[in-house]
Design a protein around this motif. Structure first.
Motif, PDB file in Angstrom:
ATOM      1  N   MET A  12     -44.723  73.888 -27.889  1.00 38.95           N
ATOM      2  CA  MET A  12     -44.495  72.555 -28.451  1.00 38.95           C
ATOM      3  C   MET A  12     -43.248  72.582 -29.327  1.00 38.95           C
ATOM      4  SD  MET A  12     -48.379  71.393 -29.443  1.00 38.95           S
ATOM      5  CE  MET A  12     -48.527  72.617 -30.712  1.00 38.95           C
ATOM      6  N   GLN A  13     -42.953  73.779 -29.804  1.00 35.84           N
ATOM      7  CA  GLN A  13     -41.790  73.984 -30.665  1.00 35.84           C
ATOM      8  C   GLN A  13     -41.099  75.252 -30.175  1.00 35.84           C
ATOM      9  OE1 GLN A  13     -42.601  73.951 -34.945  1.00 35.84           O
ATOM     10  NE2 GLN A  13     -41.255  75.739 -35.138  1.00 35.84           N
ATOM     11  N   ALA A  14     -39.804  75.221 -29.944  1.00 36.33           N
ATOM     12  CA  ALA A  14     -39.042  76.374 -29.449  1.00 36.33           C
ATOM     13  C   ALA A  14     -38.939  77.439 -30.533  1.00 36.33           C
ATOM     14  CB  ALA A  14     -37.661  75.929 -29.006  1.00 36.33           C
ATOM     15  N   GLY A  15     -38.680  78.682 -30.102  1.00 35.98           N
ATOM     16  CA  GLY A  15     -38.510  79.749 -31.072  1.00 35.98           C
ATOM     17  C   GLY A  15     -38.428  81.127 -30.414  1.00 35.98           C
ATOM     18  N   ASP A  16     -38.198  82.120 -31.253  1.00 33.77           N
ATOM     19  CA  ASP A  16     -38.102  83.511 -30.807  1.00 33.77           C
ATOM     20  C   ASP A  16     -39.469  84.183 -30.906  1.00 33.77           C
ATOM     21  OD1 ASP A  16     -35.259  83.718 -30.313  1.00 33.77           O
ATOM     22  OD2 ASP A  16     -34.999  83.513 -32.498  1.00 33.77           O
ATOM     23  N   ILE A  17     -39.764  85.026 -29.918  1.00 33.86           N
ATOM     24  CA  ILE A  17     -41.043  85.739 -29.906  1.00 33.86           C
ATOM     25  C   ILE A  17     -40.868  87.087 -29.226  1.00 33.86           C
ATOM     26  CG2 ILE A  17     -41.836  84.743 -27.705  1.00 33.86           C
ATOM     27  CD1 ILE A  17     -44.664  84.610 -29.010  1.00 33.86           C
ATOM     28  N   ARG A  18     -41.597  88.068 -29.688  1.00 33.71           N
ATOM     29  CA  ARG A  18     -41.606  89.378 -29.025  1.00 33.71           C
ATOM     30  C   ARG A  18     -42.724  89.343 -27.980  1.00 33.71           C
ATOM     31  NH1 ARG A  18     -40.380  94.672 -32.185  1.00 33.71           N
ATOM     32  NH2 ARG A  18     -38.365  93.678 -31.842  1.00 33.71           N
ATOM     33  N   CYS A  19     -42.365  89.633 -26.734  1.00 34.89           N
ATOM     34  CA  CYS A  19     -43.323  89.621 -25.623  1.00 34.89           C
ATOM     35  C   CYS A  19     -43.672  91.061 -25.239  1.00 34.89           C
ATOM     36  CB  CYS A  19     -42.725  88.917 -24.414  1.00 34.89           C
ATOM     37  SG  CYS A  19     -42.297  87.201 -24.724  1.00 34.89           S
ATOM     38  N   PHE A  20     -44.954  91.340 -25.125  1.00 37.79           N
ATOM     39  CA  PHE A  20     -45.446  92.653 -24.708  1.00 37.79           C
ATOM     40  C   PHE A  20     -45.973  92.503 -23.288  1.00 37.79           C
ATOM     41  CE2 PHE A  20     -45.663  92.371 -29.284  1.00 37.79           C
ATOM     42  CZ  PHE A  20     -45.036  93.543 -29.678  1.00 37.79           C
ATOM     43  N   TYR A  21     -45.373  93.226 -22.349  1.00 35.12           N
ATOM     44  CA  TYR A  21     -45.680  93.052 -20.932  1.00 35.12           C
ATOM     45  C   TYR A  21     -46.737  94.040 -20.457  1.00 35.12           C
ATOM     46  CZ  TYR A  21     -41.454  90.288 -21.056  1.00 35.12           C
ATOM     47  OH  TYR A  21     -40.522  89.341 -21.366  1.00 35.12           O
ATOM     48  N   ASP A  34     -37.664  90.803 -26.702  1.00 37.98           N
ATOM     49  CA  ASP A  34     -37.605  89.621 -27.562  1.00 37.98           C
ATOM     50  C   ASP A  34     -37.070  88.472 -26.716  1.00 37.98           C
ATOM     51  OD1 ASP A  34     -38.576  90.819 -29.880  1.00 37.98           O
ATOM     52  OD2 ASP A  34     -36.602  91.637 -30.388  1.00 37.98           O
ATOM     53  N   GLU A  35     -37.757  87.339 -26.737  1.00 36.51           N
ATOM     54  CA  GLU A  35     -37.396  86.187 -25.901  1.00 36.51           C
ATOM     55  C   GLU A  35     -37.272  84.926 -26.754  1.00 36.51           C
ATOM     56  OE1 GLU A  35     -36.755  86.482 -22.692  1.00 36.51           O
ATOM     57  OE2 GLU A  35     -37.465  88.556 -22.467  1.00 36.51           O
ATOM     58  N   TYR A  36     -36.425  84.023 -26.264  1.00 36.64           N
ATOM     59  CA  TYR A  36     -36.354  82.701 -26.862  1.00 36.64           C
ATOM     60  C   TYR A  36     -37.107  81.772 -25.920  1.00 36.64           C
ATOM     61  CZ  TYR A  36     -34.725  78.332 -28.816  1.00 36.64           C
ATOM     62  OH  TYR A  36     -34.683  77.085 -29.389  1.00 36.64           O
ATOM     63  N   ILE A  37     -38.126  81.090 -26.435  1.00 37.83           N
ATOM     64  CA  ILE A  37     -38.949  80.195 -25.627  1.00 37.83           C
ATOM     65  C   ILE A  37     -38.558  78.749 -25.965  1.00 37.83           C
ATOM     66  CG2 ILE A  37     -41.293  79.514 -25.007  1.00 37.83           C
ATOM     67  CD1 ILE A  37     -40.713  82.456 -24.370  1.00 37.83           C
ATOM     68  N   ASN A  38     -38.130  78.009 -24.957  1.00 40.81           N
ATOM     69  CA  ASN A  38     -37.781  76.592 -25.136  1.00 40.81           C
ATOM     70  C   ASN A  38     -39.048  75.742 -25.184  1.00 40.81           C
ATOM     71  OD1 ASN A  38     -34.856  76.556 -25.098  1.00 40.81           O
ATOM     72  ND2 ASN A  38     -35.029  77.261 -22.981  1.00 40.81           N
ATOM     73  N   ALA A  39     -38.940  74.584 -25.759  1.00 43.06           N
ATOM     74  CA  ALA A  39     -40.071  73.642 -25.792  1.00 43.06           C
ATOM     75  C   ALA A  39     -40.446  73.278 -24.359  1.00 43.06           C
ATOM     76  CB  ALA A  39     -39.698  72.401 -26.579  1.00 43.06           C
ATOM     77  N   GLY A  40     -41.749  73.223 -24.089  1.00 42.74           N
ATOM     78  CA  GLY A  40     -42.254  72.875 -22.764  1.00 42.74           C
ATOM     79  C   GLY A  40     -42.339  74.059 -21.815  1.00 42.74           C
ATOM     80  N   VAL A  41     -42.015  75.267 -22.291  1.00 36.84           N
ATOM     81  CA  VAL A  41     -42.024  76.480 -21.464  1.00 36.84           C
ATOM     82  C   VAL A  41     -43.080  77.435 -22.018  1.00 36.84           C
ATOM     83  CG1 VAL A  41     -40.648  78.446 -20.668  1.00 36.84           C
ATOM     84  CG2 VAL A  41     -39.584  76.197 -20.921  1.00 36.84           C
ATOM     85  N   SER A  42     -43.691  78.231 -21.137  1.00 41.13           N
ATOM     86  CA  SER A  42     -44.682  79.217 -21.589  1.00 41.13           C
ATOM     87  C   SER A  42     -44.017  80.588 -21.739  1.00 41.13           C
ATOM     88  CB  SER A  42     -45.816  79.310 -20.573  1.00 41.13           C
ATOM     89  OG  SER A  42     -45.349  79.858 -19.356  1.00 41.13           O
ATOM     90  N   MET A  43     -44.768  81.523 -22.235  1.00 46.99           N
ATOM     91  CA  MET A  43     -44.284  82.909 -22.321  1.00 46.99           C
ATOM     92  C   MET A  43     -44.115  83.435 -20.896  1.00 46.99           C
ATOM     93  SD  MET A  43     -46.437  84.564 -25.480  1.00 46.99           S
ATOM     94  CE  MET A  43     -45.739  86.160 -25.171  1.00 46.99           C
TER      95      MET A  43
END
Length: 195
Positions: A12-21, A34-43
């Motif tokens: 709902m709000q864009a931001g930076d997140i660390r993704c563990f695969y 580390d990924e930047y997630i745009n609004a309306g997009v999932s991890m």
């Protein structure tokens, strides 16, 4: 700023997140970014923001849907079947399966006593007797081959005194070999071959 996700997993709000695969099949930890997630997009697929923690040697992290679990990882290790000492390579995650051990047998005549390999004295003795029987047969065959010409010469009355002595020595050797009790293997005093 960290993204905020709705109940469907969309930002709902864009931001930076660390993704563990994690692997889609085995669910084992596969790394992070580390990924930047745009609004309306999932991890990204097969990822979570839950940190698995510090790796431990000989273990692997598995994602369980709501968190991580550590499990034994023996993949690539050689294990031995406790029923017959046959070896194989582990290709699965988790503890070594029942009926196998990572402890290598120390010799060819081993059996598992439930905790360790011990020498199977009956199997070892049977193998020693078989080897002694083979040696006995080989010695007798060699001796028979050695004396065959001399026996013919003796029957024809044309044997030399020297060959006659050799024939007698080899016949005595044959008798000594025939008298060997191979059931006492490996403790056998084999007679010396004649000169």
């Amino acid at each position: 700023m960290k993204p905020v996700f709705d109940e469907n997993g969309l930002a709902m709000q864009a931001g930076d997140i660390r993704c563990f695969y994690y692997d889609a099949v085995t669910m084992e930890y596969a790394g992070w970014s580390d990924e930047y997630i745009n609004a309306g997009v999932s991890m990204p697929g097969n990822s979570t923001d839950i940190d698995p923690g510090e790796m431990v040697a000989g273990k692997v992290f598995l994602f369980m849907g709501t968190g991580w679990r550590q499990d034994e990882d023996h993949r690539g290790e050689t294990v031995y079947a406790t029923a017959d000492t046959s070896s194989s390579t582990v290709d699965y995650i988790g503890p070594v399966r029942k009926g196998y051990t990572t402890v290598a047998p120390s010799g060819p005549y081993q059996k598992w006593d439930g905790k360790k390999w011990i020498t199977d004295t009956d199997a070892q003795h049977a193998a020693d007797v078989e080897a002694a029987d083979q040696k006995k047969a080989a010695l007798l065959a060699e001796a028979q081959e050695k004396i065959s010409l001399w026996q013919t010469e003796l029957q024809l009355g044309i044997i030399s005194d020297e060959d006659k002595e050799s024939l007698i020595a080899w016949v005595q050797f044959i008798k000594a070999v025939q008298a060997i009790d191979t059931s006492s293997a490996p403790n056998i005093n084999w007679p010396a071959k004649p000169e």
